[in-house]
Scaffold this motif. Structure first.
Motif, PDB file in Angstrom:
ATOM      1  N   ALA A  69       0.837  -1.214   0.000  1.00 47.30           N
ATOM      2  CA  ALA A  69       0.000   0.000   0.000  1.00 47.30           C
ATOM      3  C   ALA A  69       0.861   1.248   0.000  1.00 47.30           C
ATOM      4  O   ALA A  69       1.899   1.311   0.664  1.00 47.30           O
ATOM      5  N   VAL A 105       5.907   1.058 -13.142  1.00 44.02           N
ATOM      6  CA  VAL A 105       4.778   0.180 -13.471  1.00 44.02           C
ATOM      7  C   VAL A 105       3.597   0.986 -14.011  1.00 44.02           C
ATOM      8  O   VAL A 105       3.272   2.053 -13.488  1.00 44.02           O
ATOM      9  N   HIS A 111      12.064  -1.854  -5.002  1.00 45.58           N
ATOM     10  CA  HIS A 111      11.469  -0.983  -6.011  1.00 45.58           C
ATOM     11  C   HIS A 111      10.693  -1.912  -6.944  1.00 45.58           C
ATOM     12  O   HIS A 111      11.212  -2.971  -7.310  1.00 45.58           O
TER      13      HIS A 111
HETATM   14  N1  LIG Z   1       3.643   2.284 -10.139  1.00 49.08           N
HETATM   15  C1  LIG Z   1       4.924   2.584 -10.065  1.00 49.08           C
HETATM   16  O1  LIG Z   1       5.595   2.853 -11.073  1.00 49.08           O
HETATM   17  C2  LIG Z   1       5.612   2.594  -8.729  1.00 49.08           C
HETATM   18  C3  LIG Z   1       6.966   2.914  -8.677  1.00 49.08           C
HETATM   19  C4  LIG Z   1       7.618   2.900  -7.441  1.00 49.08           C
HETATM   20  C5  LIG Z   1       6.916   2.547  -6.304  1.00 49.08           C
HETATM   21  N2  LIG Z   1       5.576   2.258  -6.392  1.00 49.08           N
HETATM   22  C6  LIG Z   1       4.906   1.853  -5.141  1.00 49.08           C
HETATM   23  O2  LIG Z   1       4.286   0.590  -5.362  1.00 49.08           O
HETATM   24  C7  LIG Z   1       3.191   0.427  -4.458  1.00 49.08           C
HETATM   25  C8  LIG Z   1       1.963  -0.016  -5.237  1.00 49.08           C
HETATM   26  O3  LIG Z   1       1.564   1.058  -6.046  1.00 49.08           O
HETATM   27  P1  LIG Z   1       0.697   0.943  -7.382  1.00 49.08           P
HETATM   28  O4  LIG Z   1       1.518   1.528  -8.446  1.00 49.08           O
HETATM   29  O5  LIG Z   1       0.144  -0.424  -7.524  1.00 49.08           O
HETATM   30  O6  LIG Z   1      -0.449   2.017  -7.063  1.00 49.08           O
HETATM   31  P2  LIG Z   1      -1.930   1.803  -6.536  1.00 49.08           P
HETATM   32  O7  LIG Z   1      -2.716   1.025  -7.525  1.00 49.08           O
HETATM   33  O8  LIG Z   1      -2.415   3.184  -6.178  1.00 49.08           O
HETATM   34  O9  LIG Z   1      -1.760   0.914  -5.220  1.00 49.08           O
HETATM   35  C9  LIG Z   1      -1.626   1.437  -3.927  1.00 49.08           C
HETATM   36  C10 LIG Z   1      -2.729   0.847  -3.083  1.00 49.08           C
HETATM   37  O10 LIG Z   1      -2.569   1.284  -1.729  1.00 49.08           O
HETATM   38  C11 LIG Z   1      -3.856   1.613  -1.238  1.00 49.08           C
HETATM   39  N3  LIG Z   1      -3.815   2.486  -0.075  1.00 49.08           N
HETATM   40  C12 LIG Z   1      -3.658   3.840  -0.033  1.00 49.08           C
HETATM   41  N4  LIG Z   1      -3.729   4.258   1.234  1.00 49.08           N
HETATM   42  C13 LIG Z   1      -3.926   3.170   2.006  1.00 49.08           C
HETATM   43  C14 LIG Z   1      -4.100   2.963   3.401  1.00 49.08           C
HETATM   44  N5  LIG Z   1      -4.104   3.992   4.281  1.00 49.08           N
HETATM   45  N6  LIG Z   1      -4.292   1.703   3.859  1.00 49.08           N
HETATM   46  C15 LIG Z   1      -4.325   0.655   2.995  1.00 49.08           C
HETATM   47  N7  LIG Z   1      -4.191   0.792   1.663  1.00 49.08           N
HETATM   48  C16 LIG Z   1      -3.993   2.036   1.173  1.00 49.08           C
HETATM   49  C17 LIG Z   1      -4.514   2.291  -2.439  1.00 49.08           C
HETATM   50  O11 LIG Z   1      -5.909   2.414  -2.259  1.00 49.08           O
HETATM   51  P3  LIG Z   1      -6.688   3.628  -3.025  1.00 49.08           P
HETATM   52  O12 LIG Z   1      -6.466   3.390  -4.503  1.00 49.08           O
HETATM   53  O13 LIG Z   1      -8.119   3.455  -2.601  1.00 49.08           O
HETATM   54  O14 LIG Z   1      -6.072   4.905  -2.548  1.00 49.08           O
HETATM   55  C18 LIG Z   1      -4.118   1.339  -3.552  1.00 49.08           C
HETATM   56  O15 LIG Z   1      -5.016   0.236  -3.614  1.00 49.08           O
HETATM   57  C19 LIG Z   1       3.039   1.773  -3.745  1.00 49.08           C
HETATM   58  O16 LIG Z   1       3.696   1.712  -2.494  1.00 49.08           O
HETATM   59  C20 LIG Z   1       3.766   2.750  -4.677  1.00 49.08           C
HETATM   60  O17 LIG Z   1       4.252   3.891  -4.011  1.00 49.08           O
HETATM   61  C21 LIG Z   1       4.913   2.251  -7.565  1.00 49.08           C
END
Ligand SMILES: NC(=O)c1ccc[n+]([C@@H]2O[C@H](COP(=O)([O-])OP(=O)(O)OC[C@H]3O[C@@H](n4cnc5c(N)ncnc54)[C@H](OP(=O)(O)O)[C@@H]3O)[C@@H](O)[C@H]2O)c1
Length: 241
Positions: free
Chosen positions: A84, A183, A179
């Motif tokens: 998350a 994505v 990391h």
């Molecule tokens: N995508 C990339 O390129 C990338 C790169 C580096 C790191 N990351 C990291 O990878 C992880 C997954 O991200 P993602 O790209 O899959 O984005 P995502 O789809 O937004 O996934 C993040 C999830 O965390 C949930 N969340 C937010 N606040 C929360 C809380 N208080 N308690 C529980 N869940 C909560 C979100 O819910 P809501 O949607 O309802 O807010 C969402 O389902 C994150 O930590 C992100 O920072 C992603």
């Protein structure tokens, strides 16, 4: 059967990881915010014959975390996977920092994983693998401009996992950060280099290959390590004139 608890399990990377671990035969405790229990997510769990169990969990809410930890009391958890996160990007407009947003960012990205590690330490310690992994980001260590809140919280959570690794080393816990790659998600207009499924497949390989000597490290999704802390542990003897 080996088991994993995933936070943010309804998100892009979280759901891909949930599906991957399920496919590989694991018991998955898939946790998400109540509003993220979409029909597709519920259906997936319903068709899993009990191997994917959904728990509503806000990682900023200490009581909510305790009640899920209590519901899973005596359940060994081989991998706690903190996925998350909150991504709010934008250039720093110096003098106009949104501190409320910054507080929210730290509560989710930095303190949330720490709370989870503390609450689920007994479950992880009771398991065979004893792994705690948190998704950080390269953006927390890259020397680029902008996205200050996000970068600061991700730098901080990498350091959190380093500290957790030291604190739980004598219990055999392997604590690390990773990391996920760049994505494709709604946060970046689906412009990433990896699909969520590709990222999940790489992270699966990383997190299931960890050995005790990998504790306190920060991993790229291809399994190589990224710099997390300086190797210098003693104060530097500065030359005085
Ligand atoms: N995508 C990339 O390129 C990338 C790169 C580096 C790191 N990351 C990291 O990878 C992880 C997954 O991200 P993602 O790209 O899959 O984005 P995502 O789809 O937004 O996934 C993040 C999830 O965390 C949930 N969340 C937010 N606040 C929360 C809380 N208080 N308690 C529980 N869940 C909560 C979100 O819910 P809501 O949607 O309802 O807010 C969402 O389902 C994150 O930590 C992100 O920072 C992603």
């Amino acid at each position: 059967m080996e088991s994993i608890l995933i936070t943010g399990a309804a998100g892009h990377v979280g759901f891909a990881l949930t599906q991957k671990f399920f496919k590989e035969g694991w018991q998955v405790f898939a946790t998400c915010l109540p509003q993220d229990r979409t029909p597709a997510f519920n259906d997936f769990a319903e068709q899993s014959q009990g191997r994917v169990r959904i728990f509503e969990l806000d990682i900023t809410d200490a009581k909510n975390i305790s009640s899920v930890a209590a519901a899973l009391k005596d359940q060994p958890i081989d991998i706690l996977f903190n996925v998350a996160g909150l991504t709010v990007t934008g250039d720093l407009v110096f003098g106009q920092t949104d501190y409320e947003m910054w507080d929210k960012h730290f509560a989710i990205n930095t303190k949330g994983p720490m709370r989870m590690c503390e609450a689920f330490a007994p479950h992880v310690i009771a398991s065979k693998r004893k792994v705690m992994m948190t998704i950080s980001s390269r953006m927390g260590s890259k020397p680029n401009y902008g996205h200050v809140g996000y970068r600061a919280t991700k730098s901080a959570v990498s350091q959190v996992m380093f500290q957790v690794g030291i604190a739980l080393k004598d219990k055999g816990v392997i604590a690390a950060a990773c990391h996920p790659g760049w994505v494709q998600t709604k946060n970046n207009g689906n412009k990433g280099a990896l699909t969520p499924d590709q990222s999940a497949a790489m992270l699966y390989q990383v997190v299931t290959s960890l050995r005790p000597e990998d504790t306190c490290k920060f991993f790229d999704p291809d399994g190589t390590t990224l710099p997390l802390v300086t190797q210098q542990t003693q104060p530097k003897p500065y030359a005085m004139t």
